[in-house]
Motif scaffolding. Sequence first.
Motif, PDB file in Angstrom:
ATOM      1  N   LYS A  23       0.853  -1.309  -0.110  1.00 17.07           N
ATOM      2  CA  LYS A  23       0.045  -0.052   0.002  1.00 17.07           C
ATOM      3  C   LYS A  23       0.661   1.258  -0.206  1.00 17.07           C
ATOM      4  N   HIS A  24       1.852   1.293   0.989  1.00 14.27           N
ATOM      5  CA  HIS A  24       2.761   2.209   0.895  1.00 14.27           C
ATOM      6  C   HIS A  24       3.558   2.760  -0.553  1.00 14.27           C
ATOM      7  N   CYS A  25       3.970   1.557  -1.067  1.00 12.01           N
ATOM      8  CA  CYS A  25       4.876   1.763  -2.335  1.00 12.01           C
ATOM      9  C   CYS A  25       3.947   1.916  -3.544  1.00 12.01           C
ATOM     10  N   SER A  26       2.839   1.937  -3.498  1.00 10.44           N
ATOM     11  CA  SER A  26       1.808   2.094  -4.619  1.00 10.44           C
ATOM     12  C   SER A  26       1.236   3.602  -4.541  1.00 10.44           C
ATOM     13  N   THR A  27       1.299   4.169  -3.163  1.00  7.91           N
ATOM     14  CA  THR A  27       1.016   5.403  -3.194  1.00  7.91           C
ATOM     15  C   THR A  27       1.787   6.528  -2.645  1.00  7.91           C
ATOM     16  N   CYS A  28       3.150   6.150  -2.520  1.00  9.69           N
ATOM     17  CA  CYS A  28       4.084   7.216  -1.841  1.00  9.69           C
ATOM     18  C   CYS A  28       4.538   7.950  -3.337  1.00  9.69           C
ATOM     19  N   VAL A  29       4.748   9.215  -3.100  1.00  9.92           N
ATOM     20  CA  VAL A  29       5.069  10.166  -4.213  1.00  9.92           C
ATOM     21  C   VAL A  29       6.754   9.640  -4.426  1.00  9.92           C
ATOM     22  N   THR A  30       7.625   9.387  -3.370  1.00 11.01           N
ATOM     23  CA  THR A  30       8.966   9.048  -3.627  1.00 11.01           C
ATOM     24  C   THR A  30       9.040   7.720  -4.395  1.00 11.01           C
ATOM     25  N   CYS A  31       8.183   6.735  -3.642  1.00 10.86           N
ATOM     26  CA  CYS A  31       8.343   5.253  -4.441  1.00 10.86           C
ATOM     27  C   CYS A  31       7.987   5.230  -5.527  1.00 10.86           C
ATOM     28  N   THR A  32       6.893   6.124  -6.087  1.00  7.34           N
ATOM     29  CA  THR A  32       6.304   5.848  -7.445  1.00  7.34           C
ATOM     30  C   THR A  32       7.069   7.055  -8.557  1.00  7.34           C
ATOM     31  N   ALA A  33       7.975   7.719  -8.038  1.00  4.08           N
ATOM     32  CA  ALA A  33       8.514   9.003  -9.046  1.00  4.08           C
ATOM     33  C   ALA A  33       9.198   7.982 -10.269  1.00  4.08           C
ATOM     34  N   VAL A  34       8.937   8.814 -11.411  1.00 11.21           N
ATOM     35  CA  VAL A  34       9.261   8.279 -12.695  1.00 11.21           C
ATOM     36  C   VAL A  34      10.079   9.264 -13.419  1.00 11.21           C
ATOM     37  N   ASP A  35      11.015   8.714 -14.117  1.00 15.23           N
ATOM     38  CA  ASP A  35      11.595   9.945 -15.161  1.00 15.23           C
ATOM     39  C   ASP A  35      10.752  10.265 -16.413  1.00 15.23           C
ATOM     40  N   GLU A  36      11.399  11.085 -17.309  1.00 19.68           N
ATOM     41  CA  GLU A  36      10.381  11.405 -18.300  1.00 19.68           C
ATOM     42  C   GLU A  36      10.112  10.300 -19.380  1.00 19.68           C
ATOM     43  N   GLU A  37      10.849   9.011 -19.256  1.00 19.09           N
ATOM     44  CA  GLU A  37      10.485   8.005 -19.927  1.00 19.09           C
ATOM     45  C   GLU A  37       9.466   7.028 -19.095  1.00 19.09           C
ATOM     46  N   GLY A  38       9.300   7.379 -18.261  1.00 19.18           N
ATOM     47  CA  GLY A  38       8.184   6.540 -17.368  1.00 19.18           C
ATOM     48  C   GLY A  38       9.043   5.335 -16.519  1.00 19.18           C
ATOM     49  N   VAL A  39      10.216   5.343 -16.356  1.00 15.62           N
ATOM     50  CA  VAL A  39      10.967   4.564 -15.615  1.00 15.62           C
ATOM     51  C   VAL A  39      11.164   4.735 -14.224  1.00 15.62           C
ATOM     52  N   ASN A  40      10.915   3.834 -13.312  1.00 14.74           N
ATOM     53  CA  ASN A  40      10.879   4.350 -11.947  1.00 14.74           C
ATOM     54  C   ASN A  40      12.267   4.623 -11.502  1.00 14.74           C
ATOM     55  N   LEU A  41      12.422   5.910 -10.742  1.00 10.60           N
ATOM     56  CA  LEU A  41      13.735   6.377 -10.329  1.00 10.60           C
ATOM     57  C   LEU A  41      14.342   5.613  -9.244  1.00 10.60           C
ATOM     58  N   GLU A  42      13.324   4.798  -8.656  1.00 11.00           N
ATOM     59  CA  GLU A  42      13.945   3.950  -7.240  1.00 11.00           C
ATOM     60  C   GLU A  42      14.638   4.969  -6.507  1.00 11.00           C
TER      61      GLU A  42
END
Length: 89
Positions: A23-42
């Motif tokens: 639940k946290h990882c699917s809603t957290c702004v930090t965990c779900t941050a992606v780059d311009e290509e849509g790849v998760n920034l981890e």
Amino acid sequence: MSGTSYPSFVDAPWADAYARLAKHCSTCVTCTAVDEEGVNLELPCATADQLNEEFRQARRARTAATFLAQDSADSRGAEIAAGPLDRPR
């Protein structure tokens, strides 16, 4: 691993810890941050790290209790002590 099966995932003793982590990882702004290509920034997230550790410990608690309860003469220690050359082919 332990040979213990559960009727469903929900009955597993670590299911609550996994649900909190998911639940946290699917809603957290930090965990779900992606780059311009849509790849998760981890990106590192302290809350996700803490929840992951709780999940890991919950899984280990079940496995360790089951593993320690087993008393077998055919243990890994005896197999290692015999050496790879002593094993039947």
